[in-house]
Design an enzyme around this catalytic site. Structure first.
Site, PDB file in Angstrom:
ATOM      1  N   GLU A  75      -6.483  -6.721   1.442  1.00 18.60           N
ATOM      2  CA  GLU A  75      -5.545  -7.225   0.678  1.00 18.60           C
ATOM      3  C   GLU A  75      -5.296  -6.525  -0.507  1.00 18.60           C
ATOM      4  OE1 GLU A  75      -3.776  -9.450   1.821  1.00 18.60           O
ATOM      5  OE2 GLU A  75      -5.125  -9.855   3.665  1.00 18.60           O
TER       6      GLU A  75
ATOM      7  N   GLU B 128       4.925 -15.459   2.600  1.00 20.30           N
ATOM      8  CA  GLU B 128       5.148 -14.315   3.494  1.00 20.30           C
ATOM      9  C   GLU B 128       5.342 -15.198   4.773  1.00 20.30           C
ATOM     10  OE1 GLU B 128       3.836  -9.895   4.409  1.00 20.30           O
ATOM     11  OE2 GLU B 128       2.314 -11.687   4.732  1.00 20.30           O
TER      12      GLU B 128
ATOM     13  N   ALA C 111      -5.040 -14.290   5.083  1.00 21.24           N
ATOM     14  CA  ALA C 111      -5.081 -13.917   3.543  1.00 21.24           C
ATOM     15  C   ALA C 111      -3.823 -13.392   3.212  1.00 21.24           C
ATOM     16  CB  ALA C 111      -6.339 -12.998   3.312  1.00 21.24           C
TER      17      ALA C 111
END
Length: 763
Positions: A330, A139, A294
């Site tokens: 997450e 990402e 994360a």
């Protein structure tokens, strides 16, 4: 040039679209290199002889394309690389017709470099030797650094992933392992691998993973290294299956992974129940590694050690909160972001805002238990929008991929989460989650924009959600609501709030749809909240009995400040003093936050805000004291250069927190409630900041004992930061070096973070 033309310039052509990848990657941790092959299956949407895809820093060769209408392989007649846009264009001698299917094959190779994006290497020490592992961070647009692909969130596909690695290492990827075997020259099934990777021998192994669901390239993940794991299983009621859960780490830190595993086991079935959408993967792994923050890779969450690890012998409450909220955030992405994904990065807030709301507020609120972290959703909620006073509207129009990194900010996380939380409170949490479930089901494995979410919530609630939310999403900042009184009611006015006061006329054009949530009292003195009232004009009059207690923004769900006349604030303070006060914990937190922020903005006298706090001396709730502590810190920072005022504020702080220290002491017990533990830490820490002599001397004594003996047992985990701060502030070079040594050598994330922060403080 139109906006659409500008957008197309920075997006891949849509003449072909991928629907499946066969991806094989060989990782060599000895040589710090990787190579691989990919077969990308394409649907042809428009007649074309050109194929354009993303690639960044990779060596590409052995390129071919094959059509389903013939077995003939075509090689490119031309290949051009656009370094600026990270693209490669292959031109073929044949034109491929719309409706046909293609197989594009490419061999690629790259280096495993130090870094935190793409496919990279990291290290740790074992027995004095440096060991290496590799991992991914794709990402927002870095899958192209690991393999050539269509690296945009809307260009989803399924993936068959095979990892080739040294036999004594562990391979991880999104889906579950379906086979793992040592390479053999005699094996017919390994012949194609030998052709692709001539150096393979029996020191290598091949790990094949199940086909993934259809997914975006940025949540593809893989890792290779000497990992160990802790594991458990959890039963999911919606999908009626038992899912294995593992947390992986290197051997030196594997003992600190249990807490993250427990959080996963608690939260995963909770989300499946909330959304009424089955978790689609056969497992969920987490890897604690050297990563910035994360990453919600589907089926393989990867997070920095400070966000995933907790020392079972010495863990402070702040670390428990960090791991619990981070992992819950997450996991929320497994649905909101992975199953349903924003169409382009200017809708990132759909992913991050919702994951922040679910992971850091709602999930933790619902998963409390005696063996889990107690975390009030209100504590996180009131902190979320501290930094969004001057935030721009969301979504911000984003065209250039290079800009993507800059939108991972308070806008996409805090403001978006705050707006969604306010909407949830207004329509009702159960109906809000039902609307989210409808949204997910209507857009399964697809890509969405804002109105798709509003459509789902509107269907579940019957509210005109776009009308309610547009001003909050599309306009900058948030309002302050000013309340004036008459004998028969209140007049309420909204203006844009700035940290310096009310915005000037030219910047004060926005009218928000504000849920006022007016709290009043019935004939028996019981609180009654009107949750239907909206302020949609600049000013409006509301009849009510002002001789009785009232308060706007009951429950502190709205993203706005409320400014009362001083007489009303005094009456509110008197109500707070009552043992049967009609104000909830959330109301008290909101009052403190509002008064301190308004006094900081010179809209209220500081003495009025301090009088309100003074009325809360008998409070026993940790969250009230935590909010008071943070608010006083903010105010004190303003007067840091005015010694006489700063000293008076310190004196006021000592008068508030010293009685709590005397009552609770310095020693922590396993029998203490979590609230008591946190309250003790807050009181001691704030007294240390306010230069209380007794507290400073006690913390110095404990640190001196550590320096003389190496025994840190007299420094509880929850007092590490306060103790290190006192050691650095009141000590000399020896104390500073001792704290520095803790930062460099401590195996626990909490001690490292505390030491790092306290060394950086200006004294």
């Amino acid at each position: 040039m139109s906006l659409e033309d500008s957008a197309s310039k920075f997006r891949l052509p849509t003449n072909v679209k991928p629907f499946h990848y066969d991806l094989t990657i060989r990782t060599d941790l000895d040589r710090f290199e990787f190579d691989g092959t990919v077969k990308i299956h394409l649907d042809v949407k428009e007649p074309t002889s050109k194929i354009v895809l993303n690639s960044d820093g990779l060596q590409l060769d052995n390129v071919y394309i094959r059509s389903d209408s013939s077995n003939e392989d075509h090689t490119p007649s031309d290949c051009s690389v656009n370094e600026k846009d990270k693209r490669v264009t292959f031109t073929f001698p044949a034109t491929f017709e719309a409706g046909s299917k293609l197989e594009l094959g490419i061999r690629f190779a790259g280096e495993l470099k130090d870094g935190v994006i793409g496919y990279f290497k990291s290290s740790y020490e074992k027995d004095g030797q440096k060991k290496y592992y590799s991992l991914t961070q794709f990402e927002a647009a870095f899958a192209r650094r690991a393999f050539p692909c269509w690296d945009e969130p809307a260009l989803k596909a399924t993936f068959d992933i095979t990892l080739v690695s040294k036999a004594d290492t562990v391979n991880l990827s999104n889906s579950a392992v379906i086979s793992e075997e040592t390479f053999s020259d005699e094996s017919q099934s390994h012949a194609s691998l030998k052709q692709a990777f001539p150096l393979l021998d029996n020191h290598w192994k091949i790990t094949k993973f199940q086909t993934t669901p259809i997914m975006s390239s940025y949540i593809v993940a893989f890792a290779n290294g000497p990992f160990e794991f802790t594991e458990t299983t959890v039963h999911l009621t919606v999908s009626n299956k038992t899912v294995p859960l593992r947390v992986y780490a290197t051997a030196d830190i594997i003992h600190q992974t249990q807490f993250a595993l427990d959080v996963t086991a608690k939260v995963l079935p909770l989300y499946e129940k909330f959304f009424d959408v089955p978790y689609p993967l056969p497992k969920l792994d987490t890897l604690a590694a050297d990563l910035v923050g994360a990453m919600e890779n589907w089926g393989l969450i990867i997070g920095h050690t400070s966000m995933m690890l907790l020392d079972p012998k010495k863990a402070d409450m702040a670390s428990k909160k960090r791991v619990a909220t981070g992992q819950s955030h997450e996991i929320a992405h497994m649905w909101f972001g992975n199953i349903t994904t924003m169409e382009w990065w200017d809708y990132l807030y759909l992913n991050e805002g919702f994951a922040t709301l679910m992971g850091e507020v709602i999930a933790i609120e619902h998963s409390r238990s005696s063996d889990q972290i107690h975390h009030s959703s209100t504590d996180t909620w009131t902190a979320l929008w501290r930094s969004i006073v001057n935030c721009l509207h969301i979504p911000s129009k984003l065209l250039v991929p290079a800009q993507i990194a800059f939108i991972f900010d308070a806008l996409s996380y805090s403001k978006a989460a705050s707006v969604l939380r306010m909407l949830s409170a207004y329509v009702g949490k159960e109906r809000f989650l039902k609307g989210v479930s409808l949204y997910l089901k209507d857009n399964m494995y697809g890509n969405t924009v804002t109105n798709d979410l509003w459509k789902g919530i509107a269907a579940a609630t019957g509210f005109d959600v776009p009308k309610l939310m547009d001003s909050w999403i599309k306009k900058t900042g948030f309002p302050v609501v000013t309340v004036t009184e008459t004998s028969t009611g209140i007049r309420v006015r909204q203006d844009r709030f700035l940290e310096t006061g009310i915005a000037e006329e030219k910047d004060n054009k926005t009218l928000w749809s504000i849920p006022l949530n007016i709290l009043t009292q019935d004939a028996n003195g019981k609180p009654v909240v009107d949750r239907t009232t909206l302020l949609e004009t600049r000013e409006q009059y509301f009849p009510l009995d002002t001789s009785k207690t009232f308060k706007l923004n009951a429950g502190t769900n709205g993203i706005y400040r409320v400014l009362y006349i001083s007489e009303r604030l005094s009456k509110i303070a008197q109500e707070i003093l009552k043992s049967d006060s009609c104000f909830t914990l959330e109301d008290k937190l909101g009052l403190v936050k509002d008064c301190m922020a308004l006094s900081k903005a010179a809209l209220m006298r500081l003495s009025s805000a301090l009088n309100l706090i003074d009325a809360m001396r008998q409070e026993e709730e940790y969250l009230v004291w935590s909010t008071i502590s943070k608010s006083l810190d903010d105010i004190s920072s303003i007067w840091k250069d005015r010694t006489e005022i700063h000293e008076l504020l310190d004196e006021f702080c000592r008068s508030l927190f010293k009685p709590i220290v005397k009552k609770l002491g310095y020693d922590y017990s396993a029998n203490d409630s979590i609230d008591i533990t946190q309250l003790r830490t807050t009181a001691i820490s704030h007294c240390a900041v306010a230069k209380d002599t007794d507290v400073v001397n006690e913390l110095r004594r404990r640190f001196d004992h550590y320096m003389k003996t190496g025994d840190d047992s007299k420094i509880p985990a929850d007092l590490e930061s306060a103790t290190y701060r006192v050691a650095v502030e009141y000590g000399g070079r020896d104390e500073y070096n001792a704290v520095k040594d803790i930062f460099q050598k401590s195996p626990t994330p909490s001690a490292k973070i505390g030491a790092m922060y306290d060394m950086a403080l200006e004294h």
